[in-house]
Design an enzyme around this catalytic site. Structure first.
Site, PDB file in Angstrom:
ATOM      1  N   SER A  95       0.807  -1.146   0.028  1.00 47.78           N
ATOM      2  CA  SER A  95      -0.022  -0.001  -0.076  1.00 47.78           C
ATOM      3  C   SER A  95       1.069   1.254   0.067  1.00 47.78           C
ATOM      4  O   SER A  95       1.806   1.505  -1.086  1.00 47.78           O
ATOM      5  CB  SER A  95      -0.999  -0.092   1.166  1.00 47.78           C
ATOM      6  OG  SER A  95      -1.942   0.897   1.167  1.00 47.78           O
ATOM      7  N   ASP A 119     -10.152  -3.601  -5.032  1.00 46.81           N
ATOM      8  CA  ASP A 119      -9.249  -2.791  -4.174  1.00 46.81           C
ATOM      9  C   ASP A 119      -9.242  -1.510  -5.092  1.00 46.81           C
ATOM     10  O   ASP A 119      -9.099  -1.443  -6.306  1.00 46.81           O
ATOM     11  CB  ASP A 119      -7.716  -3.270  -4.271  1.00 46.81           C
ATOM     12  CG  ASP A 119      -6.618  -2.136  -3.637  1.00 46.81           C
ATOM     13  OD1 ASP A 119      -7.325  -1.127  -3.347  1.00 46.81           O
ATOM     14  OD2 ASP A 119      -5.496  -2.523  -3.590  1.00 46.81           O
ATOM     15  N   HIS A 121      -8.002  -4.799  -0.735  1.00 48.90           N
ATOM     16  CA  HIS A 121      -6.976  -4.006   0.069  1.00 48.90           C
ATOM     17  C   HIS A 121      -6.755  -4.360   1.353  1.00 48.90           C
ATOM     18  O   HIS A 121      -7.648  -4.621   2.280  1.00 48.90           O
ATOM     19  CB  HIS A 121      -7.173  -2.521  -0.129  1.00 48.90           C
ATOM     20  CG  HIS A 121      -6.005  -1.913   0.084  1.00 48.90           C
ATOM     21  ND1 HIS A 121      -5.024  -1.477  -1.062  1.00 48.90           N
ATOM     22  CD2 HIS A 121      -5.398  -1.351   1.284  1.00 48.90           C
ATOM     23  CE1 HIS A 121      -4.105  -0.662  -0.517  1.00 48.90           C
ATOM     24  NE2 HIS A 121      -4.215  -0.569   0.815  1.00 48.90           N
TER      25      HIS A 121
END
Length: 399
Positions: free
Chosen positions: A188, A340, A370
């Protein structure tokens, strides 16, 4: 009797609202749907609690998120790995040194940057990931505890990651590591930092360069919230569009002042949309059935205009880097998840790297979402997801 009926109707409506809020439909391709519903319930409950406490002036949303994460952190130990909290060039890091590695020359190393939207999480929240990598791969791992926003806005996190990475590579032999065999990785926000560290090291002609950049569902652009994946998955609470805008605004401005700009795409001016920068966000690259957009005009960031200009900075949006700057970057292993909101960031970036001649492998997990990688080997066990386990095994094959 009428009063009882009214109460029943009100309770039924409240139950329906609660179900709509806390138990939304789960995408068909997500496996382990019960676990996913439980995850969404816990995240939304935490978010609602934070909103209430913040409105009462008792705390802030970020403070509560950090406090909750500290409660959930589990400090795992393993006698086969020596773990040391120290500093590299003034930056806090956690160093993992396998104790049973056979001495057959200097070994590889890994620098890991944790995720958390640049605002939350730390080396403790990702300890189970970095410990596992050090133990199973027998590599020295450095987990960087970079400074967080909003207390420390851009470029603080990048500066910390750069300083720690340079220090480790320059002093690799002290840890019995071959400096030419060091990789960088992150999830991320950490995936973003892996990309920007690689780009900045290349621009500085630093040697030896990392041999690999492993980008796990990375954020590679701050320019547009209008990509297919933002539209498809921006409602999912694991990383909703609003949540993404909250993190990005805090990272750049130190507050929530840019949230509306991001969410309404105010920064996408006519000049931007007619420029070559918009070509990098062409939906045709995601879905070939969509006709390609006409090629944009080559412009400088200054020509595009002042509003989005800082968002075109390649150390904020590496996707917007010039092709000449992408050439010579280390090979890339890029992970994206179907469910995501920033899925397309990774896909777009893989296309740009490939065009620049960089060796790229893109791995697309159709049942992924995610933050699932962070739930690898999570304690308690009911919080683990098989797709997270698969992602870890695949990552290890590339490191």
């Amino acid at each position: 009797m009428a009063g009882v009926t009214k109460v029943s109707v009100v309770l039924a409506l409240l139950a329906m609202l609660a179900a709509w809020r806390y138990f939304p439909p789960v995408p068909d391709s997500i496996e382990e749907k019960g676990k996913f519903r439980g995850l969404i319930f816990s995240l939304k409950l935490q978010d609602d609690l934070a909103a209430i406490l913040e409105s009462l002036g008792l705390t802030t949303k970020l403070s509560l998120m950090r406090a909750m994460q500290n409660i959930l952190n589990v400090k795992m130990e393993d006698p086969s790995v020596k773990v040391t909290d120290t500093t590299f060039a003034g930056v806090k890091v956690r160093l993992y040194e396998p104790t049973g590695r056979k001495k057959a020359g200097k070994g590889p190393g890994l620098v890991y940057y944790h995720g958390g939207g640049f605002c939350v999480l730390n080396v403790d929240s990702h300890h189970h990931i970095t410990l596992h990598l050090a133990k199973t791969l027998g590599v020295v791992v450095v987990s960087v505890d970079y400074r967080l926003a909003p207390e420390h806005v851009y470029p603080a996190a990048l500066d910390d990651c750069m300083a720690a990475t340079k220090h480790f590579i320059n002093n690799a032999e002290k840890y019995d590591v071959d400096p030419s065999r060091v990789a960088v990785a992150g999830d991320s926000a950490g995936g973003h930092l892996s990309a920007t560290v690689s780009l900045k090291l290349s621009q500085e002609n630093f040697r030896p360069m990392p041999r690999l950049q492993a980008l796990i569902y990375p954020a590679t652009q701050f320019v547009s919230f209008n990509t297919p994946s933002y539209r498809q998955s921006g409602h999912l609470f694991t990383l909703s569009n609003k949540r993404t805008a909250f993190f990005k605004s805090n990272y750049l401005a130190g507050d929530k002042s840019l949230m509306q700009t991001f969410l309404t795409n105010e920064n996408l001016s006519d000049k931007f949309n007619s420029s070559h920068y918009a070509d990098y966000l062409d939906p045709h690259l995601i879905d070939p059935k969509i006709p390609p957009r006409p090629p944009g005009k080559k412009m400088s960031a200054e020509e595009v205009g002042p509003n989005p200009r800082h968002l075109l900075d390649p150390y904020i949006s590496p996707l917007m880097a010039e092709e000449t700057d992408l050439r010579g970057l280390p090979r890339a292993y890029i992970v994206v998840c179907e469910h995501d909101s920033i899925r397309d960031d990774g896909i777009f970036y893989s296309k740009r790297l490939e065009k620049a001649g960089v060796q790229v492998q893109l791995k697309h997990y159709m049942s992924g979402f995610h933050m699932v990688f962070q739930l690898f080997d999570y304690v308690p066990e009911f919080g683990r997801f098989k797709v997270g386990q698969d992602m870890m095994e695949d990552l290890k094959e590339h490191l």
